[in-house]
Scaffold this motif. Structure first.
Motif, PDB file in Angstrom:
ATOM      1  N   ARG A  82     -22.525  15.237  16.068  1.00 53.45           N
ATOM      2  CA  ARG A  82     -23.400  15.479  14.958  1.00 53.45           C
ATOM      3  C   ARG A  82     -24.001  14.160  13.747  1.00 53.45           C
ATOM      4  O   ARG A  82     -22.961  13.296  13.447  1.00 53.45           O
ATOM      5  N   PRO A  83     -25.108  14.886  12.901  1.00 53.22           N
ATOM      6  CA  PRO A  83     -25.139  13.907  12.126  1.00 53.22           C
ATOM      7  C   PRO A  83     -24.547  13.034  11.309  1.00 53.22           C
ATOM      8  O   PRO A  83     -25.133  12.066  11.247  1.00 53.22           O
ATOM      9  N   GLU A  84     -23.098  13.866  10.676  1.00 49.18           N
ATOM     10  CA  GLU A  84     -22.614  13.246  10.082  1.00 49.18           C
ATOM     11  C   GLU A  84     -22.053  11.771  10.702  1.00 49.18           C
ATOM     12  O   GLU A  84     -21.402  10.868   9.961  1.00 49.18           O
ATOM     13  N   ALA A  85     -21.599  12.039  11.806  1.00 49.34           N
ATOM     14  CA  ALA A  85     -20.953  11.282  12.139  1.00 49.34           C
ATOM     15  C   ALA A  85     -21.277   9.823  12.853  1.00 49.34           C
ATOM     16  O   ALA A  85     -20.909   8.997  12.785  1.00 49.34           O
ATOM     17  N   LEU A  86     -22.335  10.559  13.292  1.00 51.18           N
ATOM     18  CA  LEU A  86     -23.449   9.354  13.226  1.00 51.18           C
ATOM     19  C   LEU A  86     -24.226   8.478  12.144  1.00 51.18           C
ATOM     20  O   LEU A  86     -23.677   7.003  12.098  1.00 51.18           O
ATOM     21  N   HIS A  87     -23.784   9.385  11.129  1.00 51.27           N
ATOM     22  CA  HIS A  87     -24.462   7.917   9.634  1.00 51.27           C
ATOM     23  C   HIS A  87     -22.738   7.336   9.413  1.00 51.27           C
ATOM     24  O   HIS A  87     -22.935   6.530   8.987  1.00 51.27           O
ATOM     25  N   VAL A  88     -21.819   7.890   9.174  1.00 47.49           N
ATOM     26  CA  VAL A  88     -20.610   7.301   9.468  1.00 47.49           C
ATOM     27  C   VAL A  88     -20.190   6.484  10.575  1.00 47.49           C
ATOM     28  O   VAL A  88     -19.734   5.530  10.285  1.00 47.49           O
TER      29      VAL A  88
ATOM     30  N   GLY B 299     -22.893   4.247  12.071  1.00 47.98           N
ATOM     31  CA  GLY B 299     -23.464   3.596  11.176  1.00 47.98           C
ATOM     32  C   GLY B 299     -23.095   2.884  10.013  1.00 47.98           C
ATOM     33  O   GLY B 299     -22.934   1.589  10.300  1.00 47.98           O
ATOM     34  N   ASN B 300     -22.655   3.619   9.310  1.00 45.58           N
ATOM     35  CA  ASN B 300     -21.787   2.979   8.193  1.00 45.58           C
ATOM     36  C   ASN B 300     -20.790   1.640   8.307  1.00 45.58           C
ATOM     37  O   ASN B 300     -20.857   0.617   8.377  1.00 45.58           O
ATOM     38  N   ASN B 301     -20.194   1.980   8.981  1.00 46.46           N
ATOM     39  CA  ASN B 301     -18.407   1.247   9.813  1.00 46.46           C
ATOM     40  C   ASN B 301     -19.210   0.577  10.596  1.00 46.46           C
ATOM     41  O   ASN B 301     -18.821  -0.882  11.143  1.00 46.46           O
ATOM     42  N   MET B 302     -20.226   0.418  11.654  1.00 49.39           N
ATOM     43  CA  MET B 302     -21.092  -0.748  12.253  1.00 49.39           C
ATOM     44  C   MET B 302     -21.427  -2.263  11.363  1.00 49.39           C
ATOM     45  O   MET B 302     -21.473  -2.792  11.646  1.00 49.39           O
ATOM     46  N   LYS B 303     -22.193  -1.698  10.144  1.00 51.67           N
ATOM     47  CA  LYS B 303     -22.554  -2.154   8.983  1.00 51.67           C
ATOM     48  C   LYS B 303     -21.481  -3.450   8.352  1.00 51.67           C
ATOM     49  O   LYS B 303     -21.255  -4.358   8.021  1.00 51.67           O
ATOM     50  N   ILE B 304     -20.419  -2.130   8.377  1.00 47.23           N
ATOM     51  CA  ILE B 304     -19.160  -2.526   7.770  1.00 47.23           C
ATOM     52  C   ILE B 304     -18.078  -3.750   8.675  1.00 47.23           C
ATOM     53  O   ILE B 304     -17.934  -4.626   8.280  1.00 47.23           O
ATOM     54  N   LEU B 305     -18.219  -3.462   9.648  1.00 45.14           N
ATOM     55  CA  LEU B 305     -18.081  -4.289  10.726  1.00 45.14           C
ATOM     56  C   LEU B 305     -18.584  -6.036  11.247  1.00 45.14           C
ATOM     57  O   LEU B 305     -17.637  -6.722  10.961  1.00 45.14           O
ATOM     58  N   GLU B 306     -19.818  -5.702  10.387  1.00 42.84           N
ATOM     59  CA  GLU B 306     -20.431  -6.887  10.524  1.00 42.84           C
ATOM     60  C   GLU B 306     -20.096  -7.689   9.244  1.00 42.84           C
ATOM     61  O   GLU B 306     -20.223  -9.015   9.422  1.00 42.84           O
ATOM     62  N   HIS B 307     -20.143  -7.362   7.868  1.00 40.84           N
ATOM     63  CA  HIS B 307     -19.631  -7.873   6.858  1.00 40.84           C
ATOM     64  C   HIS B 307     -18.492  -8.230   7.162  1.00 40.84           C
ATOM     65  O   HIS B 307     -18.404  -9.595   6.957  1.00 40.84           O
ATOM     66  N   LEU B 308     -17.376  -7.699   8.201  1.00 42.82           N
ATOM     67  CA  LEU B 308     -16.044  -8.202   7.840  1.00 42.82           C
ATOM     68  C   LEU B 308     -16.343  -9.369   8.985  1.00 42.82           C
ATOM     69  O   LEU B 308     -15.297  -9.994   8.373  1.00 42.82           O
TER      70      LEU B 308
END
Length: 90
Positions: free
Chosen positions: A39-45, A47-56
């Motif tokens: 679902r679009p919402e899950a894909l968006h979340v 994507g955000n999580n992948m960016k957060i993991l990179e920053h962490l």
């Protein structure tokens, strides 16, 4: 006064990199639970999580670098045993 990190007022605290590593593991665990949701919402979340993991991951590397620098310059921290900070003021 710190709540989570080792300090002279919180000798039972943890190192920054240890907290960040645990946080990264929790974000990763949550991400695996939604990895097959298209679902679009899950894909968006996701994507955000992948960016957060990179920053962490980048923050973990910086925290580890600071710890290694302080260890080389001043020896192991004694803050967990009530010792003074290696840099700065108590």
């Amino acid at each position: 006064m710190t709540r989570f990190l080792v300090s002279d007022t919180n000798p039972g605290g943890r190192k920054l990199e240890d907290i960040l590593i645990q946080l990264r593991a929790e974000v990763l665990a949550r991400s695996t639970k939604i990895s097959e949701d298209t679902r679009p919402e899950a894909l968006h979340v996701m994507g955000n999580n992948m960016k957060i993991l990179e920053h962490l991951s980048a923050a973990i590397e910086l925290a580890q670098d600071s710890t290694h620098l302080l260890d080389r310059a001043f020896g192991p921290s004694e803050a967990a045993h009530g010792g003074p900070p290696r840099i700065g003021v108590a």
